[in-house]
Write a protein that holds these residues in place. Structure first.
Motif, PDB file in Angstrom:
ATOM      1  N   TRP A   1      -5.375  52.840  80.882  1.00  0.00           N
ATOM      2  CA  TRP A   1      -5.640  52.899  79.443  1.00  0.00           C
ATOM      3  C   TRP A   1      -7.065  53.366  79.165  1.00  0.00           C
ATOM      4  O   TRP A   1      -7.952  53.236  79.990  1.00  0.00           O
ATOM      5  CB  TRP A   1      -5.372  51.552  78.773  1.00  0.00           C
ATOM      6  CG  TRP A   1      -6.278  50.435  79.193  1.00  0.00           C
ATOM      7  CD1 TRP A   1      -6.085  49.577  80.227  1.00  0.00           C
ATOM      8  CD2 TRP A   1      -7.519  50.060  78.582  1.00  0.00           C
ATOM      9  NE1 TRP A   1      -7.129  48.685  80.295  1.00  0.00           N
ATOM     10  CE2 TRP A   1      -8.023  48.958  79.296  1.00  0.00           C
ATOM     11  CE3 TRP A   1      -8.243  50.536  77.499  1.00  0.00           C
ATOM     12  CZ2 TRP A   1      -9.226  48.339  78.961  1.00  0.00           C
ATOM     13  CZ3 TRP A   1      -9.440  49.917  77.177  1.00  0.00           C
ATOM     14  CH2 TRP A   1      -9.913  48.828  77.906  1.00  0.00           C
ATOM     15  N   GLU A   2      -7.224  53.920  77.990  1.00  0.00           N
ATOM     16  CA  GLU A   2      -8.532  54.333  77.470  1.00  0.00           C
ATOM     17  C   GLU A   2      -8.700  53.641  76.121  1.00  0.00           C
ATOM     18  O   GLU A   2      -7.779  52.995  75.638  1.00  0.00           O
ATOM     19  CB  GLU A   2      -8.584  55.854  77.299  1.00  0.00           C
ATOM     20  CG  GLU A   2      -8.435  56.633  78.598  1.00  0.00           C
ATOM     21  CD  GLU A   2      -9.645  56.546  79.515  1.00  0.00           C
ATOM     22  OE1 GLU A   2     -10.757  56.284  79.002  1.00  0.00           O
ATOM     23  OE2 GLU A   2      -9.479  56.729  80.718  1.00  0.00           O
ATOM     24  N   TYR A   3      -9.841  53.794  75.487  1.00  0.00           N
ATOM     25  CA  TYR A   3     -10.079  53.138  74.203  1.00  0.00           C
ATOM     26  C   TYR A   3      -9.186  53.687  73.094  1.00  0.00           C
ATOM     27  O   TYR A   3      -8.946  53.017  72.109  1.00  0.00           O
ATOM     28  CB  TYR A   3     -11.551  53.247  73.794  1.00  0.00           C
ATOM     29  CG  TYR A   3     -12.435  52.394  74.663  1.00  0.00           C
ATOM     30  CD1 TYR A   3     -12.488  51.017  74.476  1.00  0.00           C
ATOM     31  CD2 TYR A   3     -13.190  52.949  75.678  1.00  0.00           C
ATOM     32  CE1 TYR A   3     -13.279  50.213  75.273  1.00  0.00           C
ATOM     33  CE2 TYR A   3     -13.994  52.149  76.484  1.00  0.00           C
ATOM     34  CZ  TYR A   3     -14.031  50.795  76.282  1.00  0.00           C
ATOM     35  OH  TYR A   3     -14.801  50.000  77.082  1.00  0.00           O
ATOM     36  N   ASP A   4      -8.675  54.918  73.268  1.00  0.00           N
ATOM     37  CA  ASP A   4      -7.881  55.534  72.206  1.00  0.00           C
ATOM     38  C   ASP A   4      -6.392  55.682  72.534  1.00  0.00           C
ATOM     39  O   ASP A   4      -5.630  56.173  71.702  1.00  0.00           O
ATOM     40  CB  ASP A   4      -8.465  56.892  71.842  1.00  0.00           C
ATOM     41  CG  ASP A   4      -8.401  57.889  72.994  1.00  0.00           C
ATOM     42  OD1 ASP A   4      -8.183  57.479  74.147  1.00  0.00           O
ATOM     43  OD2 ASP A   4      -8.574  59.093  72.729  1.00  0.00           O
ATOM     44  N   HIS A   5      -5.965  55.263  73.711  1.00  0.00           N
ATOM     45  CA  HIS A   5      -4.548  55.348  74.061  1.00  0.00           C
ATOM     46  C   HIS A   5      -4.251  54.500  75.302  1.00  0.00           C
ATOM     47  O   HIS A   5      -5.162  54.086  76.012  1.00  0.00           O
ATOM     48  CB  HIS A   5      -4.122  56.794  74.310  1.00  0.00           C
ATOM     49  CG  HIS A   5      -4.699  57.383  75.560  1.00  0.00           C
ATOM     50  ND1 HIS A   5      -5.966  57.905  75.612  1.00  0.00           N
ATOM     51  CD2 HIS A   5      -4.189  57.520  76.811  1.00  0.00           C
ATOM     52  CE1 HIS A   5      -6.208  58.354  76.845  1.00  0.00           C
ATOM     53  NE2 HIS A   5      -5.147  58.120  77.598  1.00  0.00           N
ATOM     54  N   GLY A   6      -2.972  54.290  75.520  1.00  0.00           N
ATOM     55  CA  GLY A   6      -2.533  53.542  76.705  1.00  0.00           C
ATOM     56  C   GLY A   6      -1.024  53.523  76.756  1.00  0.00           C
ATOM     57  O   GLY A   6      -0.357  54.273  76.036  1.00  0.00           O
ATOM     58  N   MET A   7      -0.477  52.662  77.616  1.00  0.00           N
ATOM     59  CA  MET A   7       0.969  52.510  77.673  1.00  0.00           C
ATOM     60  C   MET A   7       1.327  51.159  78.270  1.00  0.00           C
ATOM     61  O   MET A   7       0.590  50.603  79.070  1.00  0.00           O
ATOM     62  CB  MET A   7       1.641  53.652  78.421  1.00  0.00           C
ATOM     63  CG  MET A   7       1.390  53.742  79.906  1.00  0.00           C
ATOM     64  SD  MET A   7       2.248  55.133  80.651  1.00  0.00           S
ATOM     65  CE  MET A   7       1.410  56.517  79.937  1.00  0.00           C
ATOM     66  N   PHE A   8       2.444  50.654  77.803  1.00  0.00           N
ATOM     67  CA  PHE A   8       3.027  49.465  78.394  1.00  0.00           C
ATOM     68  C   PHE A   8       4.039  49.946  79.415  1.00  0.00           C
ATOM     69  O   PHE A   8       4.708  50.959  79.205  1.00  0.00           O
ATOM     70  CB  PHE A   8       3.719  48.610  77.323  1.00  0.00           C
ATOM     71  CG  PHE A   8       2.758  47.970  76.365  1.00  0.00           C
ATOM     72  CD1 PHE A   8       2.070  46.821  76.737  1.00  0.00           C
ATOM     73  CD2 PHE A   8       2.538  48.497  75.115  1.00  0.00           C
ATOM     74  CE1 PHE A   8       1.173  46.217  75.857  1.00  0.00           C
ATOM     75  CE2 PHE A   8       1.654  47.903  74.227  1.00  0.00           C
ATOM     76  CZ  PHE A   8       0.966  46.762  74.607  1.00  0.00           C
ATOM     77  N   ASP A   9       4.145  49.226  80.540  1.00  0.00           N
ATOM     78  CA  ASP A   9       5.154  49.637  81.504  1.00  0.00           C
ATOM     79  C   ASP A   9       5.734  48.453  82.265  1.00  0.00           C
ATOM     80  O   ASP A   9       5.205  47.347  82.242  1.00  0.00           O
ATOM     81  CB  ASP A   9       4.640  50.710  82.452  1.00  0.00           C
ATOM     82  CG  ASP A   9       3.515  50.270  83.375  1.00  0.00           C
ATOM     83  OD1 ASP A   9       3.229  49.067  83.462  1.00  0.00           O
ATOM     84  OD2 ASP A   9       2.930  51.139  84.037  1.00  0.00           O
ATOM     85  N   THR A  10       6.854  48.737  82.895  1.00  0.00           N
ATOM     86  CA  THR A  10       7.539  47.754  83.732  1.00  0.00           C
ATOM     87  C   THR A  10       8.342  48.501  84.788  1.00  0.00           C
ATOM     88  O   THR A  10       8.677  49.675  84.603  1.00  0.00           O
ATOM     89  CB  THR A  10       8.462  46.836  82.900  1.00  0.00           C
ATOM     90  OG1 THR A  10       8.910  45.756  83.733  1.00  0.00           O
ATOM     91  CG2 THR A  10       9.677  47.575  82.361  1.00  0.00           C
TER      92      THR A  10
END
Length: 140
Positions: free
Chosen positions: A33-42
């Motif tokens: 992740w970065e301060y302006d985006h990311g992702m949830f994952d499994t």
């Protein structure tokens, strides 16, 4: 990578609320992740060097991701296959790589074909539907 149609796409939510919701569904924030985006994952499936992930990317529309009050908007979820490269890498710890514990190894084939992708998509949709059902999304 296989994109998934989901009602979560385009929805906005307070990051702290999303974090709790996704953790409850067994998903974590990805390490990139970065301060302006990311992702949830499994992980949907794991066997030997092959792992199939469900990933739900998002962008920050207000604030920074290090704040639980940031506002995020979800993008198109997808499933992706990661085949770990078990070979030695001179720049990495040889012990970690040989034992298969090097979590940051480059995948052998980043765009690898996903066998039984329809079955994984069904599992992914169940998880996404559960999250949407449990969530209170708003146009914040």
């Amino acid at each position: 990578m296989n994109a998934l149609k989901s009602e979560i796409e385009g929805r906005t939510v307070i990051y702290g609320n999303a974090l709790k919701l996704f953790k409850h569904a067994g998903m974590d924030i990805g390490g990139g992740w970065e301060y302006d985006h990311g992702m949830f994952d499994t992980i949907l499936y794991k066997r030997k060097e092959t792992t199939i992930y469900l990933r739900v990317p998002f962008v920050v529309t207000k604030g920074d991701l290090d704040s639980s009050s940031a506002i995020i908007r979800f993008q198109t979820p997808f499933i992706i296959k990661h085949v770990m490269n078990i070979g030695l890498d001179e720049e990495e710890s040889s012990t970690m790589t040989v034992t298969g514990l090097e979590q940051f190894s480059t995948p052998e084939d980043p765009g690898a074909h996903i066998e039984h992708k329809d079955e994984f998509a069904i599992d992914a949709h169940k998880k996404l539907d559960q999250i949407v059902e449990d969530a209170t999304f708003s146009a914040v």
